[in-house]
Write a protein that holds these residues in place. Sequence first.
Motif, PDB file in Angstrom:
ATOM      1  N   MET B  85       0.749  -1.322  -0.143  1.00  0.00           N
ATOM      2  CA  MET B  85      -0.011   0.035  -0.021  1.00  0.00           C
ATOM      3  C   MET B  85       0.784   1.223  -0.067  1.00  0.00           C
ATOM      4  N   ASP B  86       0.925   2.063   1.054  1.00  0.00           N
ATOM      5  CA  ASP B  86       1.769   3.125   0.846  1.00  0.00           C
ATOM      6  C   ASP B  86       3.102   2.959   1.542  1.00  0.00           C
ATOM      7  N   ASN B  87       3.514   1.783   1.892  1.00  0.00           N
ATOM      8  CA  ASN B  87       4.965   1.726   2.222  1.00  0.00           C
ATOM      9  C   ASN B  87       5.529   2.671   3.192  1.00  0.00           C
ATOM     10  N   ASP B  88       4.995   2.777   4.186  1.00  0.00           N
ATOM     11  CA  ASP B  88       5.450   3.840   5.436  1.00  0.00           C
ATOM     12  C   ASP B  88       6.336   2.931   6.306  1.00  0.00           C
ATOM     13  N   ASP B  89       7.446   3.633   6.707  1.00  0.00           N
ATOM     14  CA  ASP B  89       8.288   3.024   7.634  1.00  0.00           C
ATOM     15  C   ASP B  89       7.993   3.433   9.205  1.00  0.00           C
ATOM     16  N   LEU B  90       7.322   4.830   9.130  1.00  0.00           N
ATOM     17  CA  LEU B  90       7.179   5.425  10.547  1.00  0.00           C
ATOM     18  C   LEU B  90       5.629   5.639  10.759  1.00  0.00           C
ATOM     19  N   ARG B  91       5.087   5.519  11.917  1.00  0.00           N
ATOM     20  CA  ARG B  91       3.955   6.009  12.251  1.00  0.00           C
ATOM     21  C   ARG B  91       3.887   6.313  13.812  1.00  0.00           C
ATOM     22  N   ARG B  92       3.436   7.512  13.919  1.00  0.00           N
ATOM     23  CA  ARG B  92       3.684   8.050  15.355  1.00  0.00           C
ATOM     24  C   ARG B  92       5.014   7.949  15.923  1.00  0.00           C
ATOM     25  N   GLY B  93       6.072   8.188  14.859  1.00  0.00           N
ATOM     26  CA  GLY B  93       7.195   8.306  15.421  1.00  0.00           C
ATOM     27  C   GLY B  93       7.945   7.008  15.827  1.00  0.00           C
ATOM     28  N   LYS B  94       7.223   5.950  15.495  1.00  0.00           N
ATOM     29  CA  LYS B  94       7.908   4.376  15.958  1.00  0.00           C
ATOM     30  C   LYS B  94       7.719   3.666  14.677  1.00  0.00           C
ATOM     31  N   PRO B  95       8.483   2.850  14.341  1.00  0.00           N
ATOM     32  CA  PRO B  95       8.706   1.692  13.142  1.00  0.00           C
ATOM     33  C   PRO B  95       7.183   1.104  13.034  1.00  0.00           C
ATOM     34  N   THR B  96       6.713   1.338  11.705  1.00  0.00           N
ATOM     35  CA  THR B  96       5.367   0.538  11.341  1.00  0.00           C
ATOM     36  C   THR B  96       5.434  -1.018  11.735  1.00  0.00           C
ATOM     37  N   ASN B  97       4.099  -1.450  11.804  1.00  0.00           N
ATOM     38  CA  ASN B  97       4.097  -2.853  12.346  1.00  0.00           C
ATOM     39  C   ASN B  97       4.628  -3.784  11.469  1.00  0.00           C
ATOM     40  N   HIS B  98       4.905  -3.758  10.016  1.00  0.00           N
ATOM     41  CA  HIS B  98       5.618  -4.554   9.054  1.00  0.00           C
ATOM     42  C   HIS B  98       6.847  -4.403   9.494  1.00  0.00           C
ATOM     43  N   LYS B  99       7.542  -3.368   9.863  1.00  0.00           N
ATOM     44  CA  LYS B  99       9.063  -2.948   9.948  1.00  0.00           C
ATOM     45  C   LYS B  99       9.299  -3.933  11.335  1.00  0.00           C
ATOM     46  N   VAL B 100       8.483  -4.056  12.296  1.00  0.00           N
ATOM     47  CA  VAL B 100       9.059  -4.792  13.483  1.00  0.00           C
ATOM     48  C   VAL B 100       8.546  -6.253  13.146  1.00  0.00           C
ATOM     49  N   PHE B 101       7.391  -6.654  12.813  1.00  0.00           N
ATOM     50  CA  PHE B 101       6.996  -7.921  12.655  1.00  0.00           C
ATOM     51  C   PHE B 101       7.040  -8.643  11.382  1.00  0.00           C
ATOM     52  N   GLY B 102       7.210  -7.960  10.409  1.00  0.00           N
ATOM     53  CA  GLY B 102       7.086  -8.527   9.022  1.00  0.00           C
ATOM     54  C   GLY B 102       6.083  -8.513   8.471  1.00  0.00           C
ATOM     55  N   ASP B 103       5.897  -8.574   7.040  1.00  0.00           N
ATOM     56  CA  ASP B 103       4.921  -8.209   6.209  1.00  0.00           C
ATOM     57  C   ASP B 103       3.763  -9.231   6.226  1.00  0.00           C
ATOM     58  N   ALA B 104       3.969 -10.437   6.700  1.00  0.00           N
ATOM     59  CA  ALA B 104       3.005 -11.613   6.916  1.00  0.00           C
ATOM     60  C   ALA B 104       2.396 -11.341   8.311  1.00  0.00           C
ATOM     61  N   ILE B 105       3.005 -11.058   9.279  1.00  0.00           N
ATOM     62  CA  ILE B 105       2.246 -10.956  10.404  1.00  0.00           C
ATOM     63  C   ILE B 105       1.565  -9.598  10.596  1.00  0.00           C
ATOM     64  N   ALA B 106       2.050  -8.619   9.756  1.00  0.00           N
ATOM     65  CA  ALA B 106       1.427  -7.251   9.654  1.00  0.00           C
ATOM     66  C   ALA B 106      -0.038  -7.467   8.933  1.00  0.00           C
ATOM     67  N   VAL B 107       0.029  -8.204   7.860  1.00  0.00           N
ATOM     68  CA  VAL B 107      -1.267  -8.367   7.431  1.00  0.00           C
ATOM     69  C   VAL B 107      -2.301  -9.103   8.231  1.00  0.00           C
ATOM     70  N   LEU B 108      -1.687 -10.265   8.755  1.00  0.00           N
ATOM     71  CA  LEU B 108      -2.709 -11.009   9.694  1.00  0.00           C
ATOM     72  C   LEU B 108      -3.124 -10.212  11.062  1.00  0.00           C
ATOM     73  N   ALA B 109      -2.167  -9.246  11.379  1.00  0.00           N
ATOM     74  CA  ALA B 109      -2.335  -8.307  12.752  1.00  0.00           C
ATOM     75  C   ALA B 109      -3.721  -7.413  12.297  1.00  0.00           C
ATOM     76  N   GLY B 110      -3.585  -7.079  11.024  1.00  0.00           N
ATOM     77  CA  GLY B 110      -4.595  -5.954  10.549  1.00  0.00           C
ATOM     78  C   GLY B 110      -5.934  -6.856  10.577  1.00  0.00           C
ATOM     79  N   ASP B 111      -6.000  -7.810   9.952  1.00  0.00           N
ATOM     80  CA  ASP B 111      -7.113  -8.728   9.992  1.00  0.00           C
ATOM     81  C   ASP B 111      -7.618  -9.216  11.233  1.00  0.00           C
ATOM     82  N   GLY B 112      -6.776  -9.375  12.102  1.00  0.00           N
ATOM     83  CA  GLY B 112      -6.984  -9.937  13.356  1.00  0.00           C
ATOM     84  C   GLY B 112      -7.825  -8.667  14.313  1.00  0.00           C
ATOM     85  N   LEU B 113      -7.257  -7.476  14.009  1.00  0.00           N
ATOM     86  CA  LEU B 113      -7.848  -6.272  14.814  1.00  0.00           C
ATOM     87  C   LEU B 113      -9.190  -5.929  14.322  1.00  0.00           C
ATOM     88  N   LEU B 114      -9.293  -6.026  13.049  1.00  0.00           N
ATOM     89  CA  LEU B 114     -10.724  -6.053  12.595  1.00  0.00           C
ATOM     90  C   LEU B 114     -11.677  -6.995  13.091  1.00  0.00           C
TER      91      LEU B 114
END
Lengths: 290, 290
Positions: B85-114
Amino acid sequence: MDKSNLKLYVDEYLKQYFLNKGSYNKLIYESMGYSINVGGKRIRPILMLLTYGIYKEDLENILPMAASIEMIHTYSLIHDDLPAMDNDDLRRGKPTNHKVFGDAIAVLAGDGLLNEAMNVMLEFTLNSNCIEAIKATKIISNAAGVEGMVGGQVVDILAEGKDIDMDTLRYMHEKKTGALIKASILAGAVLAKAPEADMRILEEYGEKLGLAFQIKDDILDVIGDEKKLGKKVNVDCEHDKNNYISFYGLDKCKEMCSLLTEDCIKLLDSLSMNCIDLKHLTKILLNREN
Amino acid sequence: MDKSNLKLYVDEYLKQYFLNKGSYNKLIYESMGYSINVGGKRIRPILMLLTYGIYKEDLENILPMAASIEMIHTYSLIHDDLPAMDNDDLRRGKPTNHKVFGDAIAVLAGDGLLNEAMNVMLEFTLNSNCIEAIKATKIISNAAGVEGMVGGQVVDILAEGKDIDMDTLRYMHEKKTGALIKASILAGAVLAKAPEADMRILEEYGEKLGLAFQIKDDILDVIGDEKKLGKKVNVDCEHDKNNYISFYGLDKCKEMCSLLTEDCIKLLDSLSMNCIDLKHLTKILLNREN
C-alpha cells in the motif's frame, strides 16, 4: 430449497451479491466478486445449511448467514495468496486476486470481504432480532479471528521451515481450517435452535470433520491431481511446511481420515433427528478429489 | 469516568486487552498490541463516549464499543502502511507494524484487529441484548467496509498520480476518514437512545467534523512539525496524491476548516441537551498540531 444441490443457491446468491455494485469504488466489488466467483466447493455454507436443515425447513432464510462464511473463507484465501504470505499465483486454476488486481487492491478486497461478511450477518441479525442470530454471528466471528483461523495462520507462518511438535501442528490445523468448519455447523445448529444435547454432539462432529478435512487436504497435496485441484501439488513440501503427512506418513493419514469419518457418521447417528444429507456430505468430503 | 481525560480510560482498556494473551499464537497479540499501544489520540472512541455522555452518565458501560472503533482504525493504519500500500516506515514516530513483525504478521495483525473489534462488539451486543447494540455495531461495521473506509482507500489508491475531480476527492475523504468519525458519533448516540431529532443533527455534525478533520490532516501534511506529527510531512505531495490543498490551496483550506468547525458548534448548540465537552473537543480538533 433442493437439499441435494445447495451449492447452486450459494453460488447464485454470491454471484448476485457483488454484481453491479459501487460507484467510485466499483473496482473493489469486481475484485471481491472475482475471488468469490472463481469457484469453490462452498463446503462451509452447505454445512451450515444442512445442519440447520436437520431441524428446520426454511433453509433459504439463513442463506445470507451461509454466504457470509464463504466471504470470510474467501478473504482468508486472498490474503493467504499474497506475496507477503504464501505468494501463490494460482487458485482454483485461475490467477490469484493480486495477480489480477495488484497487491494493494487484493489486501483491500480481503479486508472488504471480511467486513462485508460482518455487514451481512449484522443485517440478518437486525432483521431477525433474535438472540440466536447474535450468537451465530459471534460463533462465526470468533472462529475467524485470532483465537481461530487467523491464529492458525500465524502459527503456520511461524512454523515454516521449522520442526514443530504434534501439539503445535494440531493447534495450527484446528484453528486454520477446523475452526471455521466447526463454526459453520454450530452456527447452523444455533440458528435452528437445536436441543442442547444435539449441540454438544454437533460440536464434536464439527471438530472431527474439520480434522478429517485438513488431513484429506494434506493427502491431496501429495497424491492429488493438479488439474482437479486447480493448484500446484507438493506445495507444503516445497515450502518446507509441517503437515500430517510429514508427521505420520501417507498410509497412516489415509487410515486416520477414514476413522475420523466413521466417528463423524456415528456422532450424526446419535442425534435426536434424522440427518441423511449431512451424512452423505460427510462421506463425500472423505472421498473428494479436490 | 472523568470526561476531561477519557483518553486515559481508552488507553488503559486497550493496553490491558492485548496483554498476556494467546498461546501458540502469542505473537499476533504482541503485534496487534504494538500498533494499538504505539500512541494515537483516540479521537474516535472519545467522540463516541462524549456523544453517549450527552444523554447518559455511565460512560464506562460502552467502553468496549469505543475501544472497538480504535481497533478498526488501527487495523486500517497497519494495512495502509504495508509495502503493498503506502509503504511507510514510520507511524507516530515509531517503526510501522511490518517493520517490526514482518509483512505476513502485519497483514494478519490487521485482519486480527478488524475481527477482534467485531468480537468485542458482538460480545457487548450479546451481553446487553438490546437492539441499540446491534444497530451501533452495524453502523460501525458499515462505516468500516467497502461503502465506507475500505471504499475510500480503494479510491485513494486508484487516484494516485492521476488528476481527479472534486467529487472524487470528496468521496474519497468522506469515506476514508469521515465515515468512521461519523459512525463513532452516531453509534454513541444510538447506544444512548438519543431522540430522533438529535440523531439527524448529530449525523450532520459528524459529516462536517469528519470533513474538517481531513482538511486539517491535509494542512498538517504541508505545514506540520514532523516531530509533533511523528511521521513525515509532504507525503501526499511526494506520492503525487490528490488532497484538499492541491485543489484549493493552503489559505482557502484553513478558512474552510474554521468555517466547518463553526458549523459544527452551531449544530451542537441546536441539540436538545447541553454538550459542552463535545464542543470543547470540536475546537481542539481544529487547533491540533498532530
